[in-house]
Design a protein around this motif. Sequence first.
Motif, PDB file in Angstrom:
ATOM      1  N   LYS A 254       5.126  -3.462 -21.812  1.00  0.00           N
ATOM      2  CA  LYS A 254       5.783  -3.710 -20.658  1.00  0.00           C
ATOM      3  C   LYS A 254       6.936  -4.089 -20.812  1.00  0.00           C
ATOM      4  CE  LYS A 254       4.385  -5.849 -16.992  1.00  0.00           C
ATOM      5  NZ  LYS A 254       4.103  -7.023 -16.155  1.00  0.00           N
ATOM      6  N   GLY A 255       7.542  -4.695 -22.037  1.00  0.00           N
ATOM      7  CA  GLY A 255       8.909  -4.988 -22.318  1.00  0.00           C
ATOM      8  C   GLY A 255       9.809  -3.568 -22.460  1.00  0.00           C
TER       9      GLY A 255
ATOM     10  N   ILE B  37      -3.492  -7.800 -25.472  1.00  0.00           N
ATOM     11  CA  ILE B  37      -2.969  -8.455 -24.609  1.00  0.00           C
ATOM     12  C   ILE B  37      -1.375  -8.506 -25.347  1.00  0.00           C
ATOM     13  CG2 ILE B  37      -1.953 -10.920 -23.852  1.00  0.00           C
ATOM     14  CD1 ILE B  37      -5.298 -11.530 -23.959  1.00  0.00           C
ATOM     15  N   ASN B  38      -1.326  -8.667 -26.612  1.00  0.00           N
ATOM     16  CA  ASN B  38       0.105  -8.670 -26.978  1.00  0.00           C
ATOM     17  C   ASN B  38       0.690  -7.213 -26.989  1.00  0.00           C
ATOM     18  OD1 ASN B  38       0.127 -11.121 -27.859  1.00  0.00           O
ATOM     19  ND2 ASN B  38      -0.558 -10.686 -30.028  1.00  0.00           N
TER      20      ASN B  38
ATOM     21  N   ASP C 148      -4.411  -7.139 -14.851  1.00  0.00           N
ATOM     22  CA  ASP C 148      -3.264  -8.254 -14.623  1.00  0.00           C
ATOM     23  C   ASP C 148      -2.881  -8.200 -13.243  1.00  0.00           C
ATOM     24  OD1 ASP C 148      -1.745 -10.485 -15.704  1.00  0.00           O
ATOM     25  OD2 ASP C 148       0.123  -9.183 -15.459  1.00  0.00           O
TER      26      ASP C 148
ATOM     27  N   THR D 280      -0.837 -14.862 -19.161  1.00  0.00           N
ATOM     28  CA  THR D 280      -0.647 -15.439 -20.464  1.00  0.00           C
ATOM     29  C   THR D 280       0.376 -16.555 -20.317  1.00  0.00           C
ATOM     30  OG1 THR D 280       1.087 -13.584 -20.709  1.00  0.00           O
ATOM     31  CG2 THR D 280      -0.768 -13.352 -21.854  1.00  0.00           C
TER      32      THR D 280
ATOM     33  N   LYS E 177       9.640  -8.674 -25.063  1.00  0.00           N
ATOM     34  CA  LYS E 177       8.148  -8.824 -24.649  1.00  0.00           C
ATOM     35  C   LYS E 177       8.025  -9.439 -23.368  1.00  0.00           C
ATOM     36  CE  LYS E 177       5.505 -11.449 -26.845  1.00  0.00           C
ATOM     37  NZ  LYS E 177       4.565 -11.989 -28.114  1.00  0.00           N
ATOM     38  N   GLU E 178       7.375  -8.840 -22.459  1.00  0.00           N
ATOM     39  CA  GLU E 178       6.995  -9.334 -21.081  1.00  0.00           C
ATOM     40  C   GLU E 178       5.776  -9.924 -20.902  1.00  0.00           C
ATOM     41  OE1 GLU E 178       7.368  -7.723 -16.465  1.00  0.00           O
ATOM     42  OE2 GLU E 178       8.870  -7.250 -17.869  1.00  0.00           O
ATOM     43  N   LYS E 179       5.815 -11.096 -20.533  1.00  0.00           N
ATOM     44  CA  LYS E 179       4.537 -11.997 -20.428  1.00  0.00           C
ATOM     45  C   LYS E 179       3.792 -11.527 -19.072  1.00  0.00           C
ATOM     46  CE  LYS E 179       4.627 -15.563 -23.392  1.00  0.00           C
ATOM     47  NZ  LYS E 179       3.467 -15.951 -24.183  1.00  0.00           N
ATOM     48  N   LEU E 180       2.417 -11.441 -19.433  1.00  0.00           N
ATOM     49  CA  LEU E 180       1.540 -11.050 -18.416  1.00  0.00           C
ATOM     50  C   LEU E 180       1.533 -12.247 -17.366  1.00  0.00           C
ATOM     51  CD1 LEU E 180      -1.078  -8.981 -20.321  1.00  0.00           C
ATOM     52  CD2 LEU E 180       1.007  -8.115 -19.107  1.00  0.00           C
TER      53      LEU E 180
ATOM     54  N   THR F  35       0.282  -4.830 -24.597  1.00  0.00           N
ATOM     55  CA  THR F  35       0.648  -4.846 -23.177  1.00  0.00           C
ATOM     56  C   THR F  35       1.862  -5.591 -23.056  1.00  0.00           C
ATOM     57  OG1 THR F  35      -1.905  -4.441 -22.743  1.00  0.00           O
ATOM     58  CG2 THR F  35      -0.339  -4.921 -20.968  1.00  0.00           C
ATOM     59  N   GLU F  36       2.147  -6.656 -23.627  1.00  0.00           N
ATOM     60  CA  GLU F  36       3.206  -7.227 -23.316  1.00  0.00           C
ATOM     61  C   GLU F  36       4.336  -6.818 -23.849  1.00  0.00           C
ATOM     62  OE1 GLU F  36       2.125 -12.108 -22.780  1.00  0.00           O
ATOM     63  OE2 GLU F  36       2.120 -11.254 -24.865  1.00  0.00           O
TER      64      GLU F  36
END
Length: 493
Positions: free
Chosen positions: A68-69, A61-62, A305, A85, A79-82, A64-65
């Motif tokens: 995405k960031g 998860i982290n 997601d 999250t 860092k972009e939240k899912l 991926t965030e």
Amino acid sequence: MISKKNWICTAVVMSAFLIALLAAAVPKQPVAIAGEENGYYGKKAKYVFYFIGDGMAMPQINSTEIFKGTLNSSDPMYKEKLNFTVFPYQGMQTTHSTSSFITDSAAAGTALATGHKTANDVVGVDPTNTIKFKTMAEMAKEKGLKVGIVSSVSIDHATPAVFYAHEPSRNNFYEIALAMGNSGFDYFAGGGLLSPTGKKKDLPNALDIAKQKGYKVVNSQEEIMRLAKNDGKVIAIQPDLAAEEAMQYEIDRTNQLSLADFTRKGIELLDNPNGFFMMVEGGKIDWACHANDAATTVRDVMAFDNAIAEALKFYAKHPTETLIVVTGDHETGGMSIGFSGTKYETFASKINKQTMSFEEFDKKIKAYRATVGETNANLQDWLPILASEFGLVDLTAYDKQRLSDALAQSMLDSKKRAKDEQTYLLYGGYEPFSMTVTHILNQKAGIGWTTYAHTGVAVPVFAQGVGGEKFQGYYDNTDVAKKIMGIMGVKFQ
């Protein structure tokens, strides 16, 4: 002097006062109401979404965030939240089975679907195969809800199977396929079947048997997109499946349907006045982690997601009737944000340069092996491909030596390759050259791995909607099932 009579009166008054104080100090227990189950006393959810990211825990998860960031900002610390999250209720669940602190998907899935522990490899029954555990999906169907099961891997794989099958081994694929047709569930979608005609391919096709039981089986994109509620019970299989009857990895997907597409179609078909239950599995997150392929992993988490985003659209229309729960069954790969070679630095943007999964790259290796044979491979032939398809242009002498050694191994027939411990630690039974390429890329990005199997770490749980507050805290994976059952209004058995 206080008279005896006054003393007695004073004592009685003081006793009553103390009793009242004690009663106020003791927390009041909720009064059970007829129909309240599993300790949940709030409003029941009419629509329940259960998202399971196979092999997904906080590292996936982290990562991926962070990834995405890098796609959406030039700020290296962004860092972009899912979608999930940011859910308001979050907790953690332990994952061990009855046979190991490191679970497999069958045992973990059984716990998540039934509220009961079992041994690794076992689907929906106790370790002795004498007790069948009723699943929340079966309970939902009995209650009058429509039921859907969606997965990016084969629909007879362990995680989807635990919601409708009861077998002593997850490898009883034919028996599991028959159980799918016998379930009466309304919507199966995603991957295909691993063994529709049995191990010897001599048994009646399980899909034909499902048709006899009233299922409409479709396997073209046009047919799937045309499905409507009046089609009744449906088995919708992704066309042009990848290896092992699974959907494509997101990084490899071109014009095929996505996990979000199957989720959206499921909502359309299942929506009805009585409510529905739908389990959606991001199954190939696990497979990518087994292969230590970070770029493929984060892309599949993003696809997962996107499927959750479809549930959130439905939630926006039914916020007081819907529960969405997102979790994983275990962590896979021992993934970490951090590698010894990059110390305190990470460079997640590097994995964005990878254009294909390890599985697709394996095909290139196989074709090359057929062309040059066992002894004529040359790393120089691959350097342009490694640059264009993986962004590997800053290779050190040590990197090139690792790649040359792995390429030599990949040129051998799999039966001729070394089977010692060192070889397993390097390649884990995967294509040696492919594994080394992704390992080097991951390490340059600051991502590490500890295993080609699962790990025993705790897994996060995210919830939004009716009863979501029940998922706060630290608890066992069996409790996830019990909480959902209670909020759905069915009794744990």
